[in-house]
Design a protein around this motif. Structure first.
Motif, mmCIF file in Angstrom:
data_model
loop_
_atom_site.group_PDB
_atom_site.id
_atom_site.type_symbol
_atom_site.label_atom_id
_atom_site.label_comp_id
_atom_site.label_asym_id
_atom_site.label_seq_id
_atom_site.Cartn_x
_atom_site.Cartn_y
_atom_site.Cartn_z
ATOM 1 N N GLY A 50 45.625 73.393 30.323
ATOM 2 C CA GLY A 50 44.580 72.833 29.462
ATOM 3 C C GLY A 50 43.566 72.143 30.342
ATOM 4 N N LYS A 51 42.648 71.451 29.689
ATOM 5 C CA LYS A 51 41.577 70.770 30.410
ATOM 6 C C LYS A 51 42.135 69.702 31.349
ATOM 7 C CE LYS A 51 37.644 67.846 29.171
ATOM 8 N NZ LYS A 51 36.851 67.358 28.044
ATOM 9 N N LEU A 52 41.635 69.686 32.589
ATOM 10 C CA LEU A 52 41.995 68.618 33.527
ATOM 11 C C LEU A 52 41.076 67.428 33.264
ATOM 12 C CD1 LEU A 52 42.571 70.162 37.075
ATOM 13 C CD2 LEU A 52 44.261 69.215 35.544
ATOM 14 N N VAL A 53 41.646 66.256 33.135
ATOM 15 C CA VAL A 53 40.811 65.068 32.905
ATOM 16 C C VAL A 53 40.740 64.181 34.142
ATOM 17 C CG1 VAL A 53 41.124 65.000 30.402
ATOM 18 C CG2 VAL A 53 42.776 63.827 31.865
ATOM 19 N N THR A 54 41.726 64.321 35.028
ATOM 20 C CA THR A 54 41.756 63.490 36.233
ATOM 21 C C THR A 54 42.141 64.315 37.447
ATOM 22 O OG1 THR A 54 42.377 61.475 35.049
ATOM 23 C CG2 THR A 54 42.934 61.544 37.368
ATOM 24 N N VAL A 55 41.371 64.157 38.513
ATOM 25 C CA VAL A 55 41.752 64.648 39.835
ATOM 26 C C VAL A 55 41.508 63.471 40.764
ATOM 27 C CG1 VAL A 55 41.300 66.303 41.667
ATOM 28 C CG2 VAL A 55 41.032 67.011 39.294
ATOM 29 N N GLN A 56 42.557 62.998 41.435
ATOM 30 C CA GLN A 56 42.382 61.810 42.273
ATOM 31 C C GLN A 56 43.233 61.878 43.533
ATOM 32 O OE1 GLN A 56 43.803 58.068 40.730
ATOM 33 N NE2 GLN A 56 42.574 56.881 42.157
ATOM 34 N N PHE A 57 42.642 61.453 44.644
ATOM 35 C CA PHE A 57 43.396 61.361 45.891
ATOM 36 C C PHE A 57 44.195 60.066 45.903
ATOM 37 C CE2 PHE A 57 40.070 64.302 47.381
ATOM 38 C CZ PHE A 57 40.877 65.278 47.946
ATOM 39 N N HIS A 58 45.367 60.139 46.514
ATOM 40 C CA HIS A 58 46.207 58.949 46.688
ATOM 41 C C HIS A 58 45.493 57.988 47.644
ATOM 42 C CE1 HIS A 58 49.630 56.524 48.067
ATOM 43 N NE2 HIS A 58 50.229 56.876 46.939
ATOM 44 N N PRO A 59 45.598 56.647 47.406
ATOM 45 C CA PRO A 59 44.876 55.718 48.273
ATOM 46 C C PRO A 59 45.273 55.753 49.741
ATOM 47 C CG PRO A 59 46.199 54.534 46.615
ATOM 48 C CD PRO A 59 46.264 55.971 46.269
ATOM 49 N N SER A 60 46.518 56.156 50.053
ATOM 50 C CA SER A 60 46.905 56.121 51.465
ATOM 51 C C SER A 60 47.612 57.384 51.976
ATOM 52 C CB SER A 60 47.798 54.900 51.738
ATOM 53 O OG SER A 60 48.879 54.887 50.833
ATOM 54 N N LYS A 69 43.381 59.771 30.500
ATOM 55 C CA LYS A 69 43.006 59.325 31.841
ATOM 56 C C LYS A 69 44.270 58.946 32.603
ATOM 57 C CE LYS A 69 40.180 55.886 34.301
ATOM 58 N NZ LYS A 69 39.121 54.870 34.185
ATOM 59 N N ALA A 70 44.307 59.279 33.891
ATOM 60 C CA ALA A 70 45.418 58.862 34.758
ATOM 61 C C ALA A 70 44.824 58.294 36.038
ATOM 62 C CB ALA A 70 46.321 60.046 35.075
ATOM 63 N N HIS A 71 45.512 57.304 36.618
ATOM 64 C CA HIS A 71 44.954 56.649 37.805
ATOM 65 C C HIS A 71 46.071 56.095 38.675
ATOM 66 C CE1 HIS A 71 41.923 54.554 40.171
ATOM 67 N NE2 HIS A 71 40.991 55.087 39.400
ATOM 68 N N PHE A 72 45.950 56.285 39.997
ATOM 69 C CA PHE A 72 46.881 55.648 40.930
ATOM 70 C C PHE A 72 46.655 54.141 40.920
ATOM 71 C CE2 PHE A 72 46.829 59.809 43.298
ATOM 72 C CZ PHE A 72 48.204 60.030 43.287
ATOM 73 N N SER A 73 47.738 53.371 41.051
ATOM 74 C CA SER A 73 47.584 51.931 41.258
ATOM 75 C C SER A 73 47.011 51.730 42.666
ATOM 76 C CB SER A 73 48.932 51.218 41.116
ATOM 77 O OG SER A 73 49.856 51.742 42.062
ATOM 78 N N VAL A 74 46.492 50.543 42.940
ATOM 79 C CA VAL A 74 45.828 50.280 44.223
ATOM 80 C C VAL A 74 46.802 50.438 45.396
ATOM 81 C CG1 VAL A 74 44.564 48.534 45.554
ATOM 82 C CG2 VAL A 74 44.102 48.823 43.125
ATOM 83 N N ASP A 75 48.063 50.024 45.191
ATOM 84 C CA ASP A 75 49.053 50.181 46.271
ATOM 85 C C ASP A 75 49.606 51.606 46.360
ATOM 86 O OD1 ASP A 75 50.755 50.334 44.087
ATOM 87 O OD2 ASP A 75 51.714 48.390 44.430
ATOM 88 N N GLY A 76 49.230 52.444 45.405
ATOM 89 C CA GLY A 76 49.653 53.842 45.433
ATOM 90 C C GLY A 76 51.088 54.081 44.998
ATOM 91 N N GLU A 77 51.729 53.062 44.434
ATOM 92 C CA GLU A 77 53.139 53.211 44.039
ATOM 93 C C GLU A 77 53.323 53.660 42.591
ATOM 94 O OE1 GLU A 77 55.226 49.618 45.063
ATOM 95 O OE2 GLU A 77 54.772 49.846 47.200
#
Length: 263
Positions: A12-22, A61-69
């Motif tokens: 289905g439609k992708l709503v989030t593409v995000q690189f891991h912070p580290s 929407k999906a999002h990595f936390s700042v620490d990436g955990e």
């Protein structure tokens, strides 16, 4: 380069593409109710690390936390959200945040220092949560409906853009409104971003115009003049974001194909 999600295309439609912070990892999430992680290996195949499936929960929407955990994921029609703990490998549902009376929880922002999660509610309500406990700290309210918010790089302030084209600036510590200004020519606010060096604020509206302001003008003036009005989009501006060194501003519209401009 091969498609990042070559090993598992979404249904289905992708709503989030995000690189891991580290780490060398990219995440995809979307309407097919899944969050997938892939290892980024430049020119070879990007192996899938993991996919998690959230039953009857199309992701908004999906999002990595700042620490990436962790990965935080909200749904299209739910008042709950999920936290995927990558260290423990567990999926934790957050069924109800006490004190938050919202039918749907969709849009949210995470503070750059990793302390806060801001839920953008309906009727102009903004709910500030502790990132650690996911409990409500305080609720703020803008006049009208809030469509987008952004933290400043030092996490001390929040810019909230209303559907009516006004931008409210909040102090995170006191939760007081420090100032508000009108986005020039905006009929309906859609997206807002603050540059990493805290020099600029970009506001994108339904007409496709993106106004670029200096932060100083935003904090002092009721009707600041944009440094530049970017007129390149012909459909609604749905995404504005600065690159980490504040040299490039990306403006985009999801309403038409290939509507991405780098300024």
């Amino acid at each position: 380069c091969l498609p990042a999600n070559q090993e598992r295309f979404a249904n289905g439609k992708l709503v989030t593409v995000q690189f891991h912070p580290s780490a060398q990892v990219v995440m995809t999430a979307g309407h097919d109710r899944s969050v997938s992680l892939f290892q980024v290996k430049s020119f070879s195949l990007n192996p899938k690390i993991q996919s998690i499936y959230l039953e009857s929960f199309p992701i908004y929407k999906a999002h990595f936390s700042v620490d990436g955990e962790q990965v935080i994921a909200t749904g299209t029609h739910h008042s709950m959200f999920f936290v995927y703990d990558m260290i423990a490998g567990s999926v934790i549902p957050i069924p109800k945040v006490r004190g938050v009376e919202e039918k749907f929880l969709r849009n949210f922002e995470l503070s750059p220092d990793g302390s806060f999660m801001l839920l953008i509610g309906t009727s102009g309500y903004l709910h500030l949560l502790s990132m650690k406990t996911k409990e409500l700290i305080s609720t703020m309210k803008v006049n009208g409906r809030c469509t987008a918010s952004a933290f400043t790089p030092d996490s001390s302030k929040i810019y909230s853009y209303s559907k009516e084209g006004e931008v409210f600036i909040w102090d995170v510590r006191s939760r007081k409104c420090l100032h508000k200004f009108e986005d020039e020519g905006s009929l309906e606010g859609k997206c807002v971003a603050v540059s990493k060096n805290n020099q600029y604020v970009a506001c994108g509206s339904s007409s496709g115009v993106v106004n670029l302001y200096t932060t100083d003008a935003c904090l002092k003036e009721k009707h600041p003049k944009p440094v530049k009005a970017i007129m390149n989009l012909v459909t609604s501006a749905t995404c504005v974001t600065f690159n980490p060194t504040t040299e490039i501003l990306a403006v985009a519209s999801r309403d038409t194909d290939e509507a991405v401009k780098l300024v």
